[in-house]
Design a protein around this motif. Structure first.
Motif, PDB file in Angstrom:
ATOM      1  N   TRP A   1       4.948   4.782   2.337  1.00 12.00           N
ATOM      2  CA  TRP A   1       5.270   6.070   2.945  1.00 12.00           C
ATOM      3  C   TRP A   1       5.941   5.892   4.308  1.00 12.00           C
ATOM      4  O   TRP A   1       6.923   6.575   4.612  1.00 12.00           O
TER       5      TRP A   1
ATOM      6  N   ASP B   1       2.493  12.095   3.137  1.00 11.13           N
ATOM      7  CA  ASP B   1       1.844  10.904   2.597  1.00 11.13           C
ATOM      8  C   ASP B   1       0.987  11.210   1.366  1.00 11.13           C
ATOM      9  O   ASP B   1       0.960  10.427   0.416  1.00 11.13           O
TER      10      ASP B   1
ATOM     11  N   ASP C   1       1.400   9.564  -2.394  1.00  6.28           N
ATOM     12  CA  ASP C   1       0.257   8.983  -3.086  1.00  6.28           C
ATOM     13  C   ASP C   1       0.061   9.641  -4.451  1.00  6.28           C
ATOM     14  O   ASP C   1      -0.153   8.951  -5.454  1.00  6.28           O
TER      15      ASP C   1
ATOM     16  N   SER D   1       0.845  -1.199   0.000  1.00  8.47           N
ATOM     17  CA  SER D   1       0.000   0.000   0.000  1.00  8.47           C
ATOM     18  C   SER D   1       0.878   1.246   0.000  1.00  8.47           C
ATOM     19  O   SER D   1       2.043   1.205   0.427  1.00  8.47           O
TER      20      SER D   1
ATOM     21  N   GLU E   1       0.454   3.684   1.938  1.00 11.09           N
ATOM     22  CA  GLU E   1       0.671   4.002   3.355  1.00 11.09           C
ATOM     23  C   GLU E   1       1.891   3.254   3.892  1.00 11.09           C
ATOM     24  O   GLU E   1       2.747   3.846   4.561  1.00 11.09           O
TER      25      GLU E   1
END
Length: 111
Positions: free
Chosen positions: A44, A56, A60, A39, A41
């Motif tokens: 990051w 973040d 993205d 992901s 996330e």
């Protein structure tokens, strides 16, 4: 009301303006994330632990091809993705210097 001035259509690749290899580096990162099920996330969090300085939402946006970022930050993202995928498969996020120069067996460059 329109001023009559038409702006040319601009592709995502033209928006990514730090260097001509940025779109390819972004696609390579996207491929690793997809192949390994990582992901943004998780990426990051690993990126920040390595000293990355983007928020973040910026990471993205870059992964989605909507934001251009400096080469150093792209390479830190590549390190983070490669560390997260280590041992899981053969996916490799490219570093900026791997995309520079002419194509060779040691340094392949996609058209």
């Amino acid at each position: 009301m329109s001023s009559g001035i038409r702006m040319p259509a601009v592709s995502k690749a033209q928006h990514m303006g730090f260097d001509s290899n940025e779109p390819e580096q972004s696609r390579g990162l996207q491929a690793v994330l997809t192949a390994e099920g990582i992901s943004t996330e998780t990426l990051w969090l690993q990126y920040v632990s390595l000293g990355g300085s983007l928020a973040d939402v910026e990471v993205d946006a870059y992964v989605q091809g909507a934001l251009s970022i400096p080469s150093l930050q792209r390479d830190i993202l590549a390190v983070a993705a490669n560390e997260l995928s280590e041992g899981h498969g053969s996916a490799h996020a490219p570093y900026a210097d791997e995309l520079l120069g002419s194509a060779s067996p040691e340094n392949p460059v996609s058209p």
